[in-house]
Design a protein around this motif. Structure first.
Motif, short mmCIF file in Angstrom:
data_model
loop_
_atom_site.label_atom_id
_atom_site.label_comp_id
_atom_site.label_asym_id
_atom_site.label_seq_id
_atom_site.Cartn_x
_atom_site.Cartn_y
_atom_site.Cartn_z
N GLY A 135 0.80 -1.22 0.00
CA GLY A 135 0.00 0.00 0.00
C GLY A 135 0.83 1.27 0.00
N ALA A 136 2.16 1.13 0.26
CA ALA A 136 3.02 2.32 0.32
C ALA A 136 3.87 2.45 -0.95
N GLU A 137 3.46 1.77 -2.01
CA GLU A 137 4.26 1.77 -3.24
C GLU A 137 4.37 3.17 -3.85
N ALA A 138 3.25 3.89 -3.91
CA ALA A 138 3.28 5.22 -4.53
C ALA A 138 4.15 6.17 -3.71
N ALA A 139 4.05 6.07 -2.39
CA ALA A 139 4.88 6.93 -1.54
C ALA A 139 6.36 6.61 -1.73
N TYR A 140 6.66 5.34 -1.86
CA TYR A 140 8.05 4.93 -2.08
C TYR A 140 8.57 5.50 -3.41
N MET A 141 7.79 5.37 -4.47
CA MET A 141 8.23 5.85 -5.77
C MET A 141 8.41 7.36 -5.80
N ALA A 142 7.71 8.07 -4.90
CA ALA A 142 7.81 9.53 -4.86
C ALA A 142 8.97 10.02 -3.99
N MET A 143 9.63 9.12 -3.31
CA MET A 143 10.72 9.52 -2.41
C MET A 143 11.92 10.05 -3.18
N GLY A 144 12.73 10.85 -2.50
CA GLY A 144 14.01 11.25 -3.05
C GLY A 144 14.95 10.06 -3.08
#
Length: 530
Positions: free
Chosen positions: A332-341
């Motif tokens: 469920g945190a895939e999008a947040a991971y991809m948006a990380m620096g």
């Protein structure tokens, strides 16, 4: 003699003489009127002791029979260089004391005011200062009085610890490949003690030296490497090579590649691999969730190609066998991971998930599972044709000499099984970057790299799957060039003194050479050569 008394005195005298001459007892005897005389046995014993071996007997047995314990005797020697052998009688045992040289041996030793000769050795005076070893003609072979630098270490065993190579060679059909002999040895500093050569098995092509060059067009489809110690013409060992000639693709061929590695991969790895695959006629699609650097110097750059090059990670970081740095991407945190620096993203492991009761225990590590199928599905990635494992450099940093082999072996086997569980048709290429030639890295090469490379090869053999290739990139790139220059000021002649600034991360020719060699193996795997 006029009566019985005279006859008695005569009898006593005869008995006394008999005892003096014939008794075996070593003693002093009263011969009358208080006069003491030695028995003959004592005379002989005393004479033997006083002569100290001058009594010569035909055999040691005769010498023992004629010599009292503690006395010495001599026996003629059968050796033409010796005259007699001196023995001591020790309670019936002949104990050897020494040998005396023969006249011919003594004659060979001559001396005068200017020279002394012993057999073929002549020592003579010279007006030159020092001590010299010369030929009969006076040619100086060695100066003993000025030995110069300390003698080099004994390198009569250059192959001690084993050899580090793999017999399948991939080379562009119109190109060549270089094999660096020092990087095949467990003790890299002993390469000067090795005579190395390479020869085709089907053509007249040969080569020798510290860098063996294999040209595809000249060498044919099979070759052999020969190695021997420089001081042993009969100590040769050989490895037969299978040569995979990689044709330039026309028309262009699609290939999807997932490159898994560490900081060496992050630093232009995916970008350079793609570029060299393109030179071989492929149109690569690089797969991954983390873009590498496109900059030769900026590791934080993220404009390069996708992959999974994570600074500082070892094999166990990817499989969850090591959890001191483990930070998973929870479902469920895939999008947040991809948006990380990039810095934050590099610390996350996108491959692992929490284990369930349905998971075989053999794939569970610390409650987690390395699951490439889960990784692909959650990030919507394409199915790779080729998966590359380029890990190992940081295992050298974190594992001990005793544990690194078992650690890498177990993680390699787990990754092979899980990659093929997710992608049965994928080809896997196992490779390992080399490291610079320096005192500290050479020591680690012997204690850590050597058992790790042997464990990698053992895992490949035990997994026994033709879809897995070994790329011995550690031996295909120079360890003497292609690393960052020192930052010191130039000397008077314009040279920069000092070792490489970084002995772990290649740059320039070292970086390009690594991915040029790796690309050829990726291409061979994509074409199912071998």
């Amino acid at each position: 003699m006029s009566g019985p008394s005279d006859l008695a005195r005569l009898t006593d005298t005869i008995d006394t003489v008999d005892e003096l001459l014939l008794s075996d007892e070593v003693k002093m005897m009263d011969v009358g009127n208080g006069v003491m005389r030695p028995a003959n046995a004592k005379v002989q014993a005393d004479l033997s002791t006083q002569l100290s071996g001058a009594m010569i007997y035909a055999t040691a047995a005769h010498g023992l029979a004629g010599t009292v314990s503690g006395g010495c005797f001599s026996v003629p020697s059968d050796d033409s260089g010796k005259y007699v052998t001196l023995y001591r009688s020790d309670s019936g045992i002949a104990t050897k004391i020494d040998d005396y040289p023969s006249a011919s041996t003594v004659a060979a030793l001559k001396a005068d005011d200017n020279a002394m000769r012993f057999g073929p050795l002549e020592i003579k005076h010279t007006d030159l200062p020092g001590i010299y070893v010369t030929t009969d003609e006076g040619e100086v072979l060695q100066t003993l009085s000025d030995p110069g630098a300390a003698p080099a270490a004994n390198h009569s065993l250059p192959f001690e610890g084993g050899l580090l190579f793999h017999p399948t060679i991939a080379v562009p059909e119109n190109g060549e490949l270089s094999i660096h002999v020092n990087n095949m040895l467990a003790h890299r500093d002993r390469s000067a003690s090795v005579v190395a050569s390479i020869a085709s098995m089907t053509t007249g092509a040969t080569g020798e030296g510290q860098v063996l060059r294999l040209e595809a067009q000249r060498f044919g489809s099979s070759a052999v490497i020969h190695l021997r110690p420089a001081d042993n013409p009969d100590g040769r060992i050989s490895m037969a090579l299978k040569v995979l000639k990689v044709p330039i693709q026309s028309p262009l061929k699609q290939v999807k590649v997932l490159l898994i590695g560490d900081s060496i991969v992050n630093r232009q790895g995916s970008m350079l691999l793609k570029a060299y695959l393109e030179k071989l006629g492929f149109t690569p699609t690089m797969i991954g969730t983390l873009r590498g650097s496109a900059s030769p110097t900026n590791i934080e750059d993220f404009t390069g190609e996708p992959g999974e090059g994570r600074e500082g990670w070892e094999t166990g970081d990817f499989t969850a066998d090591i959890i001191d740095r483990l930070r998973i991407v929870v479902p469920g945190a895939e999008a947040a991971y991809m948006a990380m620096g990039k810095s934050e993203k590099q610390r996350k492991n996108p491959f692992v998930r929490a284990a369930t009761g349905a998971d075989p225990l053999e794939i569970v590590r610390n409650g987690y599972v390395f699951d490439p199928a889960f990784y692909q599905a959650r990030f919507g990635l394409e199915t790779p044709d080729i998966v590359i494992n380029a890990l190992g450099t940081n295992d050298v940093r974190d594992r001990t000499a005793e544990t690194i082999a078992g650690h890498v072996y177990a993680n390699d086997i787990l990754m092979y099984k899980q990659i093929h569980a997710a992608w049965p048709n994928a080809r896997i290429v196992r490779s390992l970057p080399g490291t610079a030639f320096s005192s500290d890295r050479n020591a680690l090469w012997t204690t850590h790299y050597t058992p790790m490379i042997r464990a990698m090869r053992r895992a490949l053999a035990d997994y026994a799957n033709a879809k897995v290739y070994m790329a011995p990139t550690w031996a295909l790139v120079s360890s003497e060039a292609g690393y960052p220059l020192p930052t010191s000021n130039p000397d008077i002649d314009g040279f920069l003194p000092g070792n490489f600034l970084n002995t772990i991360h290649p740059e320039g020719a070292g970086r390009h050479g690594l991915y040029e060699a790796l690309a050829t193996y990726v291409a061979a795997a994509a074409l199912s050569l071998g």
